[in-house]
Design a protein around this motif. Structure first.
Motif, PDB file in Angstrom:
ATOM      1  N   ILE A  17       0.840  -1.202   0.000  1.00 18.32           N
ATOM      2  CA  ILE A  17       0.000   0.000   0.000  1.00 18.32           C
ATOM      3  C   ILE A  17       0.873   1.249   0.000  1.00 18.32           C
ATOM      4  CG2 ILE A  17      -1.814   1.226   1.233  1.00 18.32           C
ATOM      5  CD1 ILE A  17      -2.585  -1.482   2.506  1.00 18.32           C
ATOM      6  N   TYR A  18       1.849   1.272   0.906  1.00 17.60           N
ATOM      7  CA  TYR A  18       2.748   2.422   0.968  1.00 17.60           C
ATOM      8  C   TYR A  18       3.531   2.583  -0.338  1.00 17.60           C
ATOM      9  CZ  TYR A  18       2.039   2.740   6.053  1.00 17.60           C
ATOM     10  OH  TYR A  18       1.503   2.892   7.298  1.00 17.60           O
ATOM     11  N   SER A  19       3.998   1.469  -0.900  1.00 18.92           N
ATOM     12  CA  SER A  19       4.785   1.546  -2.134  1.00 18.92           C
ATOM     13  C   SER A  19       3.966   2.147  -3.270  1.00 18.92           C
ATOM     14  CB  SER A  19       5.290   0.153  -2.527  1.00 18.92           C
ATOM     15  OG  SER A  19       6.162  -0.371  -1.557  1.00 18.92           O
ATOM     16  N   ALA A  20       2.693   1.737  -3.372  1.00 20.25           N
ATOM     17  CA  ALA A  20       1.834   2.280  -4.426  1.00 20.25           C
ATOM     18  C   ALA A  20       1.641   3.782  -4.254  1.00 20.25           C
ATOM     19  CB  ALA A  20       0.486   1.564  -4.412  1.00 20.25           C
ATOM     20  N   ILE A  21       1.404   4.212  -3.018  1.00 22.18           N
ATOM     21  CA  ILE A  21       1.204   5.642  -2.761  1.00 22.18           C
ATOM     22  C   ILE A  21       2.480   6.434  -3.026  1.00 22.18           C
ATOM     23  CG2 ILE A  21       0.660   7.345  -0.975  1.00 22.18           C
ATOM     24  CD1 ILE A  21      -1.126   5.218   0.333  1.00 22.18           C
ATOM     25  N   PHE A  22       3.613   5.913  -2.562  1.00 22.87           N
ATOM     26  CA  PHE A  22       4.883   6.622  -2.744  1.00 22.87           C
ATOM     27  C   PHE A  22       5.298   6.682  -4.208  1.00 22.87           C
ATOM     28  CE2 PHE A  22       6.408   5.435   1.808  1.00 22.87           C
ATOM     29  CZ  PHE A  22       5.524   6.361   2.325  1.00 22.87           C
ATOM     30  N   SER A  23       5.013   5.606  -4.955  1.00 24.69           N
ATOM     31  CA  SER A  23       5.392   5.611  -6.363  1.00 24.69           C
ATOM     32  C   SER A  23       4.618   6.656  -7.150  1.00 24.69           C
ATOM     33  CB  SER A  23       5.164   4.221  -6.974  1.00 24.69           C
ATOM     34  OG  SER A  23       3.784   3.881  -6.977  1.00 24.69           O
ATOM     35  N   VAL A  24       3.376   6.917  -6.741  1.00 23.29           N
ATOM     36  CA  VAL A  24       2.582   7.977  -7.382  1.00 23.29           C
ATOM     37  C   VAL A  24       3.071   9.350  -6.936  1.00 23.29           C
ATOM     38  CG1 VAL A  24       0.283   8.991  -7.563  1.00 23.29           C
ATOM     39  CG2 VAL A  24       0.563   6.514  -7.674  1.00 23.29           C
ATOM     40  N   ALA A  25       3.346   9.479  -5.638  1.00 30.12           N
ATOM     41  CA  ALA A  25       3.708  10.784  -5.083  1.00 30.12           C
ATOM     42  C   ALA A  25       5.109  11.231  -5.482  1.00 30.12           C
ATOM     43  CB  ALA A  25       3.581  10.745  -3.567  1.00 30.12           C
ATOM     44  N   PHE A  26       6.064  10.301  -5.521  1.00 31.25           N
ATOM     45  CA  PHE A  26       7.462  10.691  -5.705  1.00 31.25           C
ATOM     46  C   PHE A  26       8.040  10.296  -7.066  1.00 31.25           C
ATOM     47  CE2 PHE A  26       6.950  10.026  -1.064  1.00 31.25           C
ATOM     48  CZ  PHE A  26       7.155  11.341  -0.664  1.00 31.25           C
ATOM     49  N   LEU A  27       7.486   9.274  -7.701  1.00 32.66           N
ATOM     50  CA  LEU A  27       8.006   8.858  -8.999  1.00 32.66           C
ATOM     51  C   LEU A  27       7.107   9.287 -10.153  1.00 32.66           C
ATOM     52  CD1 LEU A  27       9.308   5.253  -8.178  1.00 32.66           C
ATOM     53  CD2 LEU A  27      10.562   7.425  -8.131  1.00 32.66           C
ATOM     54  N   GLY A  28       5.940   9.824  -9.826  1.00 38.76           N
ATOM     55  CA  GLY A  28       5.038  10.310 -10.860  1.00 38.76           C
ATOM     56  C   GLY A  28       4.365   9.223 -11.673  1.00 38.76           C
ATOM     57  N   LYS A  29       4.267   8.014 -11.104  1.00 40.40           N
ATOM     58  CA  LYS A  29       3.629   6.925 -11.839  1.00 40.40           C
ATOM     59  C   LYS A  29       2.114   7.091 -11.837  1.00 40.40           C
ATOM     60  CE  LYS A  29       7.178   3.402 -11.314  1.00 40.40           C
ATOM     61  NZ  LYS A  29       7.452   1.999 -10.951  1.00 40.40           N
ATOM     62  N   VAL A  30       1.494   6.514 -12.844  1.00 40.63           N
ATOM     63  CA  VAL A  30       0.037   6.571 -12.967  1.00 40.63           C
ATOM     64  C   VAL A  30      -0.538   5.213 -12.576  1.00 40.63           C
ATOM     65  CG1 VAL A  30      -1.901   6.918 -14.527  1.00 40.63           C
ATOM     66  CG2 VAL A  30       0.180   8.284 -14.799  1.00 40.63           C
ATOM     67  N   MET A  31      -1.421   5.211 -11.604  1.00 36.20           N
ATOM     68  CA  MET A  31      -2.066   3.982 -11.147  1.00 36.20           C
ATOM     69  C   MET A  31      -3.463   3.921 -11.753  1.00 36.20           C
ATOM     70  SD  MET A  31       0.005   2.388  -8.917  1.00 36.20           S
ATOM     71  CE  MET A  31      -0.983   1.553  -7.670  1.00 36.20           C
ATOM     72  N   ARG A  32      -3.742   2.825 -12.445  1.00 34.21           N
ATOM     73  CA  ARG A  32      -5.066   2.648 -13.033  1.00 34.21           C
ATOM     74  C   ARG A  32      -6.033   2.105 -11.981  1.00 34.21           C
ATOM     75  NH1 ARG A  32      -4.578   3.406 -18.385  1.00 34.21           N
ATOM     76  NH2 ARG A  32      -2.490   3.177 -19.313  1.00 34.21           N
ATOM     77  N   SER A  33      -7.286   2.037 -12.367  1.00 39.84           N
ATOM     78  CA  SER A  33      -8.322   1.639 -11.403  1.00 39.84           C
ATOM     79  C   SER A  33      -8.102   0.236 -10.872  1.00 39.84           C
ATOM     80  CB  SER A  33      -9.705   1.745 -12.055  1.00 39.84           C
ATOM     81  OG  SER A  33      -9.771   0.954 -13.235  1.00 39.84           O
TER      82      SER A  33
END
Length: 218
Positions: A17-33
């Motif tokens: 959960i943390y990795s998904a949030i951090f990857s969006v916040a700091f790496l600019g990745k796009v998470m799909r639904s």
């Protein structure tokens, strides 16, 4: 101290959960639904395991309050692990650092933190180990005078090194989120080990775990 090893391993799944949030916040990745659906399932699973452990604690030596404290500490610590994984991905994919160099710097700074911060603090705090929480002199004496302890420490360093190299290789090829997902699979091995110790070797061993009604939920 407050929760079984298997529960600790299951709660480690919160690092996904943390990795998904951090990857969006700091790496600019796009998470799909469907990615967020997977994260939600992980959150639901961790919550169910926490509830089951609170119920199971009533039949164990620890109180529900102690079990809750242990679980909160584990879940909070996973944010640090997830942050490390995302930082590794950033260094390798955005700064072009080799994977082995990242592992080497992590080990170097980890050694500095242990010798320069952790040990002095534990030695300064009053406790039950010759007046300290952790007596460094006594620890060194035990280490140098016990071949079994020395071999176990060397084995732990070797296995830890293999784990770190393997994990960072996954991060380099895939991503930090994939690494945390694969890391969560160790839960089954640890759980089976605890059951085998309890039912086949020594039911009183602190390394074993009995099957309880809450185990179905876990």
């Amino acid at each position: 101290l407050y929760i079984p090893a298997s529960i600790f391993q299951i709660l480690r799944g919160s690092s996904v959960i943390y990795s998904a949030i951090f990857s969006v916040a700091f790496l600019g990745k796009v998470m799909r639904s469907f990615h967020w659906a997977g994260v939600a399932c992980c959150l639901l699973g961790v919550s169910l395991v926490g509830f089951a452990q609170l119920e199971n604690a009533r039949s164990l030596d620890n109180s529900p309050a102690e079990a809750a404290l242990g679980m909160v500490m584990v879940v909070m610590s996973m944010s640090v692990q997830a942050g490390q994984t995302i930082a590794e991905e950033f260094l390798m994919k955005h700064m072009d650092l080799p994977a082995m160099e990242v592992v080497g710097w992590e080990g170097f700074f980890g050694l500095l933190m242990t010798l320069g911060v952790t040990y002095p603090i534990l030695n300064a705090i009053p406790g039950g180990d010759h007046g300290h929480v952790n007596d460094i002199a006594q620890e060194f004496a035990l280490f140098t005078n016990s071949e079994e302890t020395m071999m176990l420490c060397l084995l732990m360093c070797f296995t830890g090194g293999v784990l770190n190299v393997s994990g960072i290789s996954v991060t380099a090829v895939l991503s930090g989120v994939h690494r945390e997902m694969l890391d969560a699979t160790r839960t089954l091995v640890v759980w089976l080990f605890g059951l085998v110790v309890h039912y086949l070797f020594d039911p009183r061993s602190q390394f074993g775990e009995r099957w309880s009604p809450q185990s179905y939920l876990e």
